[in-house]
Design a protein around this motif. Sequence first.
Motif, PDB file in Angstrom:
ATOM      1  N   ASN A   1       0.759  -1.192   0.023  1.00  0.00           N
ATOM      2  CA  ASN A   1      -0.046  -0.062  -0.042  1.00  0.00           C
ATOM      3  C   ASN A   1       0.832   1.376   0.000  1.00  0.00           C
ATOM      4  N   SER A   2       1.935   1.266   0.637  1.00  0.00           N
ATOM      5  CA  SER A   2       2.731   2.578   0.858  1.00  0.00           C
ATOM      6  C   SER A   2       3.459   2.943  -0.549  1.00  0.00           C
ATOM      7  N   ILE A   3       3.772   1.927  -1.131  1.00  0.00           N
ATOM      8  CA  ILE A   3       4.455   2.163  -2.584  1.00  0.00           C
ATOM      9  C   ILE A   3       3.316   2.563  -3.591  1.00  0.00           C
ATOM     10  N   LEU A   4       2.234   1.893  -3.617  1.00  0.00           N
ATOM     11  CA  LEU A   4       1.027   2.178  -4.248  1.00  0.00           C
ATOM     12  C   LEU A   4       0.708   3.755  -4.177  1.00  0.00           C
ATOM     13  N   GLU A   5       0.584   3.881  -2.875  1.00  0.00           N
ATOM     14  CA  GLU A   5       0.435   5.334  -2.509  1.00  0.00           C
ATOM     15  C   GLU A   5       1.269   6.446  -2.779  1.00  0.00           C
ATOM     16  N   ALA A   6       2.457   5.919  -2.791  1.00  0.00           N
ATOM     17  CA  ALA A   6       3.638   7.134  -3.206  1.00  0.00           C
ATOM     18  C   ALA A   6       3.679   7.345  -4.712  1.00  0.00           C
ATOM     19  N   ILE A   7       3.282   6.251  -5.513  1.00  0.00           N
ATOM     20  CA  ILE A   7       3.453   6.438  -6.846  1.00  0.00           C
ATOM     21  C   ILE A   7       2.063   7.210  -7.271  1.00  0.00           C
ATOM     22  N   LEU A   8       0.932   6.970  -6.447  1.00  0.00           N
ATOM     23  CA  LEU A   8      -0.051   7.537  -6.956  1.00  0.00           C
ATOM     24  C   LEU A   8      -0.227   8.911  -6.373  1.00  0.00           C
ATOM     25  N   GLY A   9       0.671   9.268  -5.227  1.00  0.00           N
ATOM     26  CA  GLY A   9       0.539  10.563  -4.691  1.00  0.00           C
ATOM     27  C   GLY A   9      -0.649  10.815  -3.785  1.00  0.00           C
ATOM     28  N   LYS A  10      -1.289   9.761  -3.217  1.00  0.00           N
ATOM     29  CA  LYS A  10      -2.330   9.919  -2.091  1.00  0.00           C
ATOM     30  C   LYS A  10      -2.539   8.757  -1.467  1.00  0.00           C
ATOM     31  N   ARG A  11      -3.400   8.791  -0.212  1.00  0.00           N
ATOM     32  CA  ARG A  11      -3.488   7.786   0.502  1.00  0.00           C
ATOM     33  C   ARG A  11      -5.205   7.442   0.154  1.00  0.00           C
ATOM     34  N   VAL A  12      -5.443   6.123   0.233  1.00  0.00           N
ATOM     35  CA  VAL A  12      -6.326   5.575  -0.301  1.00  0.00           C
ATOM     36  C   VAL A  12      -7.133   4.979   0.993  1.00  0.00           C
ATOM     37  N   ASP A  13      -8.472   5.541   1.152  1.00  0.00           N
ATOM     38  CA  ASP A  13      -9.192   5.126   2.485  1.00  0.00           C
ATOM     39  C   ASP A  13     -10.082   3.907   2.101  1.00  0.00           C
ATOM     40  N   ILE A  14     -10.505   3.158   3.289  1.00  0.00           N
ATOM     41  CA  ILE A  14     -11.501   1.888   2.812  1.00  0.00           C
ATOM     42  C   ILE A  14     -12.951   2.291   3.474  1.00  0.00           C
TER      43      ILE A  14
ATOM     44  N   PRO B   1     -18.838  -6.053   3.097  1.00  0.00           N
ATOM     45  CA  PRO B   1     -18.592  -5.343   1.507  1.00  0.00           C
ATOM     46  C   PRO B   1     -18.013  -4.175   2.047  1.00  0.00           C
ATOM     47  N   ALA B   2     -16.951  -3.870   1.380  1.00  0.00           N
ATOM     48  CA  ALA B   2     -15.900  -2.944   1.544  1.00  0.00           C
ATOM     49  C   ALA B   2     -14.990  -2.682   0.525  1.00  0.00           C
ATOM     50  N   GLY B   3     -14.433  -1.482   0.325  1.00  0.00           N
ATOM     51  CA  GLY B   3     -13.326  -1.238  -0.694  1.00  0.00           C
ATOM     52  C   GLY B   3     -12.891   0.150  -0.647  1.00  0.00           C
ATOM     53  N   ARG B   4     -12.067   0.525  -1.494  1.00  0.00           N
ATOM     54  CA  ARG B   4     -11.397   1.811  -1.679  1.00  0.00           C
ATOM     55  C   ARG B   4     -12.325   2.927  -1.968  1.00  0.00           C
TER      56      ARG B   4
ATOM     57  N   GLU C   1     -19.634  -0.162  -2.937  1.00  0.00           N
ATOM     58  CA  GLU C   1     -18.892  -1.248  -2.795  1.00  0.00           C
ATOM     59  C   GLU C   1     -20.038  -2.324  -2.458  1.00  0.00           C
ATOM     60  N   ALA C   2     -20.968  -2.091  -1.631  1.00  0.00           N
ATOM     61  CA  ALA C   2     -21.927  -3.064  -1.076  1.00  0.00           C
ATOM     62  C   ALA C   2     -22.860  -3.341  -2.696  1.00  0.00           C
ATOM     63  N   ARG C   3     -23.088  -2.555  -3.419  1.00  0.00           N
ATOM     64  CA  ARG C   3     -24.034  -2.661  -4.483  1.00  0.00           C
ATOM     65  C   ARG C   3     -23.119  -3.753  -5.393  1.00  0.00           C
ATOM     66  N   GLU C   4     -21.772  -3.260  -5.721  1.00  0.00           N
ATOM     67  CA  GLU C   4     -21.140  -3.881  -6.680  1.00  0.00           C
ATOM     68  C   GLU C   4     -20.575  -5.441  -6.107  1.00  0.00           C
TER      69      GLU C   4
ATOM     70  N   ARG D   1      -2.212   0.568   7.012  1.00  0.00           N
ATOM     71  CA  ARG D   1      -1.633   2.205   6.180  1.00  0.00           C
ATOM     72  C   ARG D   1      -3.136   2.817   5.669  1.00  0.00           C
ATOM     73  N   ARG D   2      -4.337   2.463   6.291  1.00  0.00           N
ATOM     74  CA  ARG D   2      -5.484   3.079   5.923  1.00  0.00           C
ATOM     75  C   ARG D   2      -6.526   3.588   6.767  1.00  0.00           C
ATOM     76  N   THR D   3      -7.324   4.340   6.559  1.00  0.00           N
ATOM     77  CA  THR D   3      -8.332   4.624   7.553  1.00  0.00           C
ATOM     78  C   THR D   3      -9.625   4.212   7.217  1.00  0.00           C
ATOM     79  N   PHE D   4     -10.114   3.474   7.975  1.00  0.00           N
ATOM     80  CA  PHE D   4     -11.416   2.538   7.689  1.00  0.00           C
ATOM     81  C   PHE D   4     -12.622   3.313   8.018  1.00  0.00           C
ATOM     82  N   HIS D   5     -13.730   3.732   7.206  1.00  0.00           N
ATOM     83  CA  HIS D   5     -14.874   4.116   7.472  1.00  0.00           C
ATOM     84  C   HIS D   5     -16.014   2.832   7.436  1.00  0.00           C
ATOM     85  N   ILE D   6     -16.329   2.566   8.529  1.00  0.00           N
ATOM     86  CA  ILE D   6     -17.580   1.104   8.629  1.00  0.00           C
ATOM     87  C   ILE D   6     -18.910   1.730   8.997  1.00  0.00           C
TER      88      ILE D   6
END
Length: 181
Positions: free
Chosen positions: A37-50, A79-82, A96-99, A122-127
Motif C-alpha cells: 500500500n505505501s508504494i502504491l500510494e507513493a506512486i499515486l501521490g495519495k492515501r486511499v481510505d476504505i 462489503p467494503a473497498g477503496r 462497494e456494497a452494490r458491486e 496504512r488505511r483509515t477505515f470508515h465502517i
Amino acid sequence: LAVDTFSNGARVFGRHEENMIELWLPTVDVLCYIADNSILEAILGKRVDIAGVVVRNEKGEYLLVQEARADVRGKWNLPAGRVDDGETPEQAALREAREETGYEIELHSEKPVIERYVKEARRTFHIYEARTVGGELHVEPTEALDVAWLSYKKITQLHASGDMRADIMYEAISLVESKNQ
C-alpha cells in the motif's frame, strides 16, 4: 491505467482491483508486481481510505463477502473497498456494497460505527451500519467467491479460525451485534 512512463521506456501501472503496482522494465524485459500500500500510494501521490457496511437482516444475520482477490482469497469480509476520487466514504460504502452483493443499501446514519486509522494496513477505515432497500443477492465473480448471510456465532468462529480478512471488520460487526442485544 499507465501512471507514468520514464525516459528509458519503463512504465508503471496501478492495478487498483488487485492492490498492486505493475512495473515493466523494457531494458531487461522484466515485469514486477508490487503489492504494498505505501508504494502504491507513493506512486499515486495519495492515501486511499476504505469504506464498508455492516448489514444486519431481520434474522440477526450479517451480510459478508468471501474475497476473490489472490492475496486474500477465501477470507470473509464486510462489503467494503477503496474510496475513489471524488467520492465520500459514505458514497463508496454504498457503491462497494452494490458491486459486491447486488443489494441496494441505505445507511442508518452518516456517523460511522468505526472510523479509525489502522497502522498495519496504512488505511483509515470508515465502517457504517446499513440495511438493504432493494436489489437481490448476486455474486460478481470479479468481486467475490461468495456472498452470504451469516449468524454472529458463525462469524465469531470464522474470526477465531483466522478466516476473517481483518479484525476491524469483526469489531464493527461485534459493535452492531452488542447494540442489538
